[in-house]
Design a protein around this motif. Structure first.
Motif, PDB file in Angstrom:
ATOM      1  N   GLU A  63       0.555  -4.503 -12.540  1.00  0.00           N
ATOM      2  CA  GLU A  63       0.778  -3.532 -11.473  1.00  0.00           C
ATOM      3  C   GLU A  63      -0.023  -2.280 -11.818  1.00  0.00           C
ATOM      4  OE1 GLU A  63       5.302  -4.473  -9.855  1.00  0.00           O
ATOM      5  OE2 GLU A  63       5.000  -2.810 -11.231  1.00  0.00           O
ATOM      6  N   GLY A  91      -4.485  -7.552  -6.118  1.00  0.00           N
ATOM      7  CA  GLY A  91      -3.586  -8.685  -6.243  1.00  0.00           C
ATOM      8  C   GLY A  91      -3.465  -9.180  -7.670  1.00  0.00           C
ATOM      9  N   ALA A 158       3.014  -1.844  -5.572  1.00  0.00           N
ATOM     10  CA  ALA A 158       2.613  -2.731  -4.475  1.00  0.00           C
ATOM     11  C   ALA A 158       2.052  -4.042  -5.001  1.00  0.00           C
ATOM     12  CB  ALA A 158       1.573  -2.040  -3.593  1.00  0.00           C
ATOM     13  N   ALA A 163       4.711  -6.512  -2.942  1.00  0.00           N
ATOM     14  CA  ALA A 163       4.032  -7.609  -2.243  1.00  0.00           C
ATOM     15  C   ALA A 163       4.847  -8.895  -2.313  1.00  0.00           C
ATOM     16  CB  ALA A 163       2.645  -7.828  -2.835  1.00  0.00           C
ATOM     17  N   THR A 164       5.494  -9.142  -3.438  1.00  0.00           N
ATOM     18  CA  THR A 164       6.341 -10.338  -3.554  1.00  0.00           C
ATOM     19  C   THR A 164       7.492 -10.274  -2.569  1.00  0.00           C
ATOM     20  OG1 THR A 164       5.759 -10.623  -5.887  1.00  0.00           O
ATOM     21  CG2 THR A 164       7.757 -11.716  -5.113  1.00  0.00           C
ATOM     22  N   MET A 166       7.466  -8.772   0.275  1.00  0.00           N
ATOM     23  CA  MET A 166       6.919  -9.041   1.605  1.00  0.00           C
ATOM     24  C   MET A 166       6.802 -10.546   1.853  1.00  0.00           C
ATOM     25  SD  MET A 166       6.554  -5.995   2.911  1.00  0.00           S
ATOM     26  CE  MET A 166       7.956  -5.462   1.900  1.00  0.00           C
ATOM     27  N   TYR A 293       2.273 -14.312  -4.093  1.00  0.00           N
ATOM     28  CA  TYR A 293       2.154 -13.913  -2.693  1.00  0.00           C
ATOM     29  C   TYR A 293       0.723 -14.116  -2.224  1.00  0.00           C
ATOM     30  CZ  TYR A 293       0.330  -9.680  -4.935  1.00  0.00           C
ATOM     31  OH  TYR A 293      -0.395  -8.808  -5.710  1.00  0.00           O
ATOM     32  N   HIS A 297       0.159 -10.118   2.145  1.00  0.00           N
ATOM     33  CA  HIS A 297       1.386  -9.478   1.680  1.00  0.00           C
ATOM     34  C   HIS A 297       1.096  -8.211   0.880  1.00  0.00           C
ATOM     35  CE1 HIS A 297       2.827 -13.838   2.009  1.00  0.00           C
ATOM     36  NE2 HIS A 297       3.302 -13.168   3.048  1.00  0.00           N
ATOM     37  N   LEU A 298      -0.063  -8.147   0.231  1.00  0.00           N
ATOM     38  CA  LEU A 298      -0.440  -6.929  -0.475  1.00  0.00           C
ATOM     39  C   LEU A 298      -0.710  -5.811   0.529  1.00  0.00           C
ATOM     40  CD1 LEU A 298      -1.085  -5.523  -3.163  1.00  0.00           C
ATOM     41  CD2 LEU A 298      -3.441  -6.330  -2.923  1.00  0.00           C
ATOM     42  N   GLN A 299      -1.400  -6.137   1.609  1.00  0.00           N
ATOM     43  CA  GLN A 299      -1.620  -5.133   2.664  1.00  0.00           C
ATOM     44  C   GLN A 299      -0.284  -4.699   3.252  1.00  0.00           C
ATOM     45  OE1 GLN A 299      -4.820  -3.747   4.036  1.00  0.00           O
ATOM     46  NE2 GLN A 299      -3.116  -2.356   4.467  1.00  0.00           N
ATOM     47  N   GLN A 300       0.618  -5.645   3.503  1.00  0.00           N
ATOM     48  CA  GLN A 300       1.932  -5.297   4.033  1.00  0.00           C
ATOM     49  C   GLN A 300       2.708  -4.411   3.066  1.00  0.00           C
ATOM     50  OE1 GLN A 300       3.834  -9.056   4.927  1.00  0.00           O
ATOM     51  NE2 GLN A 300       2.193  -9.661   6.337  1.00  0.00           N
ATOM     52  N   ALA A 301       2.526  -4.643   1.772  1.00  0.00           N
ATOM     53  CA  ALA A 301       3.220  -3.836   0.765  1.00  0.00           C
ATOM     54  C   ALA A 301       2.779  -2.382   0.833  1.00  0.00           C
ATOM     55  CB  ALA A 301       2.962  -4.408  -0.623  1.00  0.00           C
TER      56      ALA A 301
END
Length: 345
Positions: A63, A91, A158, A163-164, A166, A293, A297-301
């Protein structure tokens, strides 16, 4: 490229050695990032304590947040060209994009996957982890630009925890008006509580044996229960984030008709859990799992943190910052009062 990177190389146990290495020249699709902060994930604590196997020596940590130094054709998740000076998160997985799982949209299960903070220091990817001044992002590794409104410690989460979550919520399906159980109130669990409420859950029941973590969940609007004495009742969706067998059983047994249980905490052997297939079938219940993920999902995070990040109790979540020479002592702590410790190299 001139210059060197400083890396905290894990030598086993709680032993870390500061090593200077030449800055790598990014290959095709690769990006070199100067890290401004990293956060200590619970999985790295498990590695150092011997609960989880990992290559050694290696640069741990997955992270992180930093600024792009140079790139050789790197692109963000939304397809934009990576530009030096851009603040980014990245990621955990580096994937090939061509194997069967990748073609099916399950890049997290790429047959040749490599993972940030999980590769040998003696491999062709020595600067793979975030406990260093720089990280080399490989071709096939997700990159997302980070808004300046997010402080470093917040943004770093994130790349794994947020992200996970998400991915877990995507697997859980529609939450509007539903009763949701979140078991395990580590970093993932606290984020899951906030995200489920944001997505319209009628009630979130949060379970954890730790009273302080229950208090955090209660402050977000959840009904917080102690698993030793309380029962969650029937729920529409259950999210299991602890990996404890008792928690897995609770999440499954709490499912009502048409309910869905998403397991994401069971990433280490913990024995088997009995499930009555007739109960599953007659109740139209779904039991599924999530590990790692997808790039979206990273973008969503990042979007979630930008939208709701200030609503999370970050002063109670983040500890530190600590310096490089304090990392070994951090892994020796018996008491870890907060969910993430921020490292500044």
């Amino acid at each position: 490229m001139n210059g060197t990177a400083s890396a905290l190389v894990w030598r086993g146990g709680s032993s870390f050695e500061t090593v200077e290495v030449d800055l790598p020249q990014p290959g095709p699709g690769e990006t070199l990032v100067r890290l401004t902060a990293a956060t200590v994930c619970g999985s790295d604590r498990h590695t150092v304590s011997g609960r989880r196997p990992a290559p050694c020596p290696s640069v741990l940590g997955h992270e992180g947040v930093g600024t792009v130094v140079t790139t050789n054709g790197g692109r963000t998740v939304d397809g934009a060209a990576v530009v030096p000076g851009t603040r980014v998160v990245f990621g955990v997985t580096r994937t090939c994009g061509t194997c069967e799982p990748c073609r099916r949209g399950l890049t997290a299960k790429c047959t040749s996957v490599q993972k940030a903070g999980h590769e040998s220091f003696d491999s062709d990817w020595p600067l793979s982890g975030t406990y260093a001044s720089h990280i080399l992002l490989r071709d096939g590794q997700a990159i997302v630009a980070v808004p300046e409104s997010l402080q470093d410690g917040v943004a770093a989460t994130a790349g794994c925890a947020v992200a996970t979550v998400m991915a877990v919520l995507e697997r859980a399906g529609e939450l509007t008006g539903r009763r949701v159980l979140v078991n395990g109130l580590g970093m993932l669990g606290i984020v899951a509580v906030a995200a489920a409420l944001q997505r319209g859950a009628a009630e979130v029941v949060a379970m954890d044996p730790n009273a302080e973590r229950r208090s955090l969940a209660r402050g977000l609007g959840a009904t917080a229960l102690a698993p030793a004495t309380d029962r969650p009742g029937t729920v529409d969706v259950s999210l299991e984030l602890s990996g404890a067998p008792a928690g897995v059983r609770s999440c499954i047994e709490a499912l009502g008709i048409g309910g869905t249980a998403v397991l994401a905490g069971s990433v280490a052997p913990a024995g088997t859990i009995e499930v009555d297939p007739e109960w599953l079938v007659r109740g139209w219940r779904t039991l599924t799992g999530v590990h790692n993920y997808e790039p979206r999902h990273l973008q969503q995070a990042v979007d979630f943190l930008e939208d709701l990040g200030d609503g999370l109790p970050w002063t109670d979540i983040l500890d530190g910052p600590i310096a490089a020479d304090e990392l070994a002592a951090e892994f020796l702590r018996d008491d870890v009062p907060r969910l993430r410790t921020v490292l500044i190299m």
